[in-house]
Design a protein around this motif. Structure first.
Motif, PDB file in Angstrom:
ATOM      1  N   PRO A  48       0.816  -1.230   0.000  1.00  0.00           N
ATOM      2  CA  PRO A  48       0.000   0.000   0.000  1.00  0.00           C
ATOM      3  C   PRO A  48       0.845   1.273   0.000  1.00  0.00           C
ATOM      4  O   PRO A  48       0.775   2.094   0.916  1.00  0.00           O
ATOM      5  CB  PRO A  48      -0.815  -0.144   1.289  1.00  0.00           C
ATOM      6  CG  PRO A  48       0.071  -0.922   2.196  1.00  0.00           C
ATOM      7  CD  PRO A  48       0.809  -1.897   1.316  1.00  0.00           C
ATOM      8  N   SER A  49       1.662   1.444  -1.025  1.00  0.00           N
ATOM      9  CA  SER A  49       2.480   2.647  -1.174  1.00  0.00           C
ATOM     10  C   SER A  49       2.500   3.054  -2.634  1.00  0.00           C
ATOM     11  O   SER A  49       2.367   2.203  -3.524  1.00  0.00           O
ATOM     12  CB  SER A  49       3.917   2.393  -0.683  1.00  0.00           C
ATOM     13  OG  SER A  49       4.572   1.462  -1.519  1.00  0.00           O
ATOM     14  N   ALA A  50       2.635   4.356  -2.877  1.00  0.00           N
ATOM     15  CA  ALA A  50       2.717   4.904  -4.240  1.00  0.00           C
ATOM     16  C   ALA A  50       1.620   4.313  -5.125  1.00  0.00           C
ATOM     17  O   ALA A  50       1.865   3.908  -6.261  1.00  0.00           O
ATOM     18  CB  ALA A  50       4.098   4.628  -4.838  1.00  0.00           C
ATOM     19  N   LEU A  51       0.391   4.294  -4.614  1.00  0.00           N
ATOM     20  CA  LEU A  51      -0.698   3.636  -5.334  1.00  0.00           C
ATOM     21  C   LEU A  51      -1.078   4.378  -6.612  1.00  0.00           C
ATOM     22  O   LEU A  51      -1.438   3.750  -7.610  1.00  0.00           O
ATOM     23  CB  LEU A  51      -1.917   3.479  -4.423  1.00  0.00           C
ATOM     24  CG  LEU A  51      -1.734   2.532  -3.233  1.00  0.00           C
ATOM     25  CD1 LEU A  51      -3.000   2.490  -2.386  1.00  0.00           C
ATOM     26  CD2 LEU A  51      -1.349   1.127  -3.698  1.00  0.00           C
ATOM     27  N   GLU A  52      -1.002   5.690  -6.599  1.00  0.00           N
ATOM     28  CA  GLU A  52      -1.320   6.427  -7.825  1.00  0.00           C
ATOM     29  C   GLU A  52      -0.295   6.119  -8.914  1.00  0.00           C
ATOM     30  O   GLU A  52      -0.655   5.882 -10.072  1.00  0.00           O
ATOM     31  CB  GLU A  52      -1.367   7.927  -7.556  1.00  0.00           C
ATOM     32  CG  GLU A  52      -1.782   8.721  -8.788  1.00  0.00           C
ATOM     33  CD  GLU A  52      -2.013  10.194  -8.500  1.00  0.00           C
ATOM     34  OE1 GLU A  52      -1.953  10.990  -9.459  1.00  0.00           O
ATOM     35  OE2 GLU A  52      -2.243  10.540  -7.326  1.00  0.00           O
ATOM     36  N   GLU A  53       0.990   6.106  -8.546  1.00  0.00           N
ATOM     37  CA  GLU A  53       2.027   5.749  -9.524  1.00  0.00           C
ATOM     38  C   GLU A  53       1.823   4.324 -10.029  1.00  0.00           C
ATOM     39  O   GLU A  53       2.018   4.054 -11.229  1.00  0.00           O
ATOM     40  CB  GLU A  53       3.413   5.886  -8.890  1.00  0.00           C
ATOM     41  CG  GLU A  53       3.886   7.297  -8.696  1.00  0.00           C
ATOM     42  CD  GLU A  53       3.318   7.985  -7.472  1.00  0.00           C
ATOM     43  OE1 GLU A  53       3.651   9.152  -7.241  1.00  0.00           O
ATOM     44  OE2 GLU A  53       2.529   7.361  -6.724  1.00  0.00           O
ATOM     45  N   LEU A  54       1.416   3.418  -9.132  1.00  0.00           N
ATOM     46  CA  LEU A  54       1.159   2.035  -9.534  1.00  0.00           C
ATOM     47  C   LEU A  54       0.046   1.968 -10.567  1.00  0.00           C
ATOM     48  O   LEU A  54       0.170   1.278 -11.599  1.00  0.00           O
ATOM     49  CB  LEU A  54       0.789   1.202  -8.304  1.00  0.00           C
ATOM     50  CG  LEU A  54       0.307  -0.226  -8.560  1.00  0.00           C
ATOM     51  CD1 LEU A  54       1.374  -1.049  -9.279  1.00  0.00           C
ATOM     52  CD2 LEU A  54      -0.099  -0.900  -7.254  1.00  0.00           C
ATOM     53  N   VAL A  55      -1.040   2.678 -10.327  1.00  0.00           N
ATOM     54  CA  VAL A  55      -2.171   2.646 -11.250  1.00  0.00           C
ATOM     55  C   VAL A  55      -1.775   3.247 -12.600  1.00  0.00           C
ATOM     56  O   VAL A  55      -2.093   2.687 -13.660  1.00  0.00           O
ATOM     57  CB  VAL A  55      -3.383   3.388 -10.650  1.00  0.00           C
ATOM     58  CG1 VAL A  55      -4.495   3.520 -11.686  1.00  0.00           C
ATOM     59  CG2 VAL A  55      -3.896   2.651  -9.418  1.00  0.00           C
ATOM     60  N   ILE A  56      -1.058   4.361 -12.585  1.00  0.00           N
ATOM     61  CA  ILE A  56      -0.637   4.997 -13.845  1.00  0.00           C
ATOM     62  C   ILE A  56       0.261   4.046 -14.639  1.00  0.00           C
ATOM     63  O   ILE A  56       0.079   3.853 -15.849  1.00  0.00           O
ATOM     64  CB  ILE A  56       0.090   6.316 -13.562  1.00  0.00           C
ATOM     65  CG1 ILE A  56      -0.858   7.332 -12.933  1.00  0.00           C
ATOM     66  CG2 ILE A  56       0.675   6.896 -14.861  1.00  0.00           C
ATOM     67  CD1 ILE A  56      -0.151   8.536 -12.340  1.00  0.00           C
ATOM     68  N   VAL A 183       7.546   2.690 -10.832  1.00  0.00           N
ATOM     69  CA  VAL A 183       8.579   3.496 -11.486  1.00  0.00           C
ATOM     70  C   VAL A 183       8.038   4.083 -12.796  1.00  0.00           C
ATOM     71  O   VAL A 183       8.241   5.274 -13.095  1.00  0.00           O
ATOM     72  CB  VAL A 183       9.837   2.652 -11.755  1.00  0.00           C
ATOM     73  CG1 VAL A 183      10.815   3.394 -12.651  1.00  0.00           C
ATOM     74  CG2 VAL A 183      10.517   2.275 -10.438  1.00  0.00           C
ATOM     75  N   TYR A 184       7.340   3.264 -13.570  1.00  0.00           N
ATOM     76  CA  TYR A 184       6.760   3.708 -14.835  1.00  0.00           C
ATOM     77  C   TYR A 184       5.767   4.845 -14.589  1.00  0.00           C
ATOM     78  O   TYR A 184       5.781   5.879 -15.275  1.00  0.00           O
ATOM     79  CB  TYR A 184       6.074   2.516 -15.500  1.00  0.00           C
ATOM     80  CG  TYR A 184       5.754   2.661 -16.968  1.00  0.00           C
ATOM     81  CD1 TYR A 184       6.087   3.790 -17.702  1.00  0.00           C
ATOM     82  CD2 TYR A 184       5.106   1.619 -17.640  1.00  0.00           C
ATOM     83  CE1 TYR A 184       5.788   3.889 -19.048  1.00  0.00           C
ATOM     84  CE2 TYR A 184       4.811   1.713 -18.987  1.00  0.00           C
ATOM     85  CZ  TYR A 184       5.143   2.848 -19.683  1.00  0.00           C
ATOM     86  OH  TYR A 184       4.845   2.944 -21.029  1.00  0.00           O
ATOM     87  N   GLY A 185       4.903   4.657 -13.595  1.00  0.00           N
ATOM     88  CA  GLY A 185       3.912   5.676 -13.280  1.00  0.00           C
ATOM     89  C   GLY A 185       4.551   6.978 -12.833  1.00  0.00           C
ATOM     90  O   GLY A 185       4.099   8.072 -13.209  1.00  0.00           O
ATOM     91  N   TYR A 186       5.597   6.886 -12.028  1.00  0.00           N
ATOM     92  CA  TYR A 186       6.316   8.078 -11.576  1.00  0.00           C
ATOM     93  C   TYR A 186       6.916   8.820 -12.761  1.00  0.00           C
ATOM     94  O   TYR A 186       6.840  10.058 -12.856  1.00  0.00           O
ATOM     95  CB  TYR A 186       7.408   7.683 -10.585  1.00  0.00           C
ATOM     96  CG  TYR A 186       8.287   8.823 -10.133  1.00  0.00           C
ATOM     97  CD1 TYR A 186       7.896   9.656  -9.093  1.00  0.00           C
ATOM     98  CD2 TYR A 186       9.509   9.071 -10.749  1.00  0.00           C
ATOM     99  CE1 TYR A 186       8.698  10.716  -8.684  1.00  0.00           C
ATOM    100  CE2 TYR A 186      10.320  10.125 -10.349  1.00  0.00           C
ATOM    101  CZ  TYR A 186       9.915  10.938  -9.314  1.00  0.00           C
ATOM    102  OH  TYR A 186      10.713  11.987  -8.917  1.00  0.00           O
TER     103      TYR A 186
END
Length: 270
Positions: A48-56, A183-186
């Motif tokens: 449960p970390s960097a969930l927005e980056e994960l989704v993107i 990393v991709y989402g970031y």
């Protein structure tokens, strides 16, 4: 990142003939369901970390978006474990199942992919840069020095985006693909150039990992672990430099040997 991905658990530990009761640290496992245009698209088991980056990153890996601007909005409900996404375009029809084996062809070479999304999004790297051996060691040393969650739990993977000399972003997750998607989402969210960047990864270089790196569009993958044969064949095909077993002043350059040199040249090989 700020999010807690570690929990505590009371255990009995056996060590040198003695049982002891201690509090151990365990990686948290979290289920996140991605809802796109009102349709439940997938559920990911993740940290449960960097969930927005994960989704993107997940949306890009699925070939649903090409850039961050393709997303109308993302709303995260971490309490219930849902991510609600609206895109500016409709969802494409999924003509192939997510587990169907698919044979594709690109740039005149046959490639064997497991998912149809891979055919749509895997990229042949056209421009690459040279790293010195010492730069590789420095990046890996820094990567491993910042491995607190792995040292605490032994149960997570790590992936980082780096330039020649430093780590720019590090992601942690119980799933290796999730770490790469973060990393991709970031990268997409912050519109970071892929030029002269590399992925530093904690795990084995499998074909799935190699394809994920090619989707991100980065041409160098560094790992302290081993590759598989299919990963190396794909790396040659996709023009990705792979370096494994980066440990204690030792490393193996498996593909793209001309891009890892004892000293970097004044002009990069392109």
């Amino acid at each position: 990142m700020g999010e807690n991905i570690v929990d505590s658990w009371n255990i009995q530990k056996y060590h040198r003939g003695t049982y002891m009761e201690i509090e151990d640290e365990i990686a948290i496992e979290f289920a996140l369901t991605v809802v796109i245009q009102g349709e439940e698209y997938a559920t990911m088991i993740c940290s449960p970390s960097a969930l927005e980056e994960l989704v993107i990153g997940f949306l890009a890996s699925e070939a649903l978006i090409r850039s961050y601007e393709d997303i109308q909005y993302i709303q995260l409900d971490s309490e219930s474990g849902f991510a609600y996404v609206e895109l500016f375009t409709d969802l494409p029809e999924r003509s192939y199942g997510r587990t169907k084996r698919f044979i594709g062809s690109c740039c005149g070479k046959s490639r064997e992919f497991y998912f149809d999304q891979d055919v749509k999004t895997a990229k042949t790297i056209m421009k690459k840069h040279v790293l010195s051996v010492q730069q590789v060691f420095t990046l890996m040393d820094t990567f491993q020095q910042h491995s607190e969650d792995f040292k605490r739990t032994g149960g997570v993977h790590q992936a980082a985006l780096a330039n020649r000399n430093e780590l720019l972003y590090k992601a942690v997750d119980i799933g290796r693909h999730n770490a790469l998607d973060k990393v991709y989402g970031y990268l997409l969210k912050n519109q970071i150039s892929r030029r002269e960047k590399q992925i530093v990864f904690s795990g084995r270089i499998s074909s799935e990992v190699l394809v994920k790196v090619s989707k991100i569009g980065i041409g160098t993958l560094l790992s302290p672990s081993a590759p598989t044969d299919l990963a190396l064949r794909l790396a040659e095909d996709l023009n990705i430099t792979t370096v494994g077993f980066i440990r204690q002043n030792r490393l193996n350059v498996y593909t793209g040997q001309s891009y890892i040199q004892e000293e970097p040249p004044l002009i990069d090989i392109r």
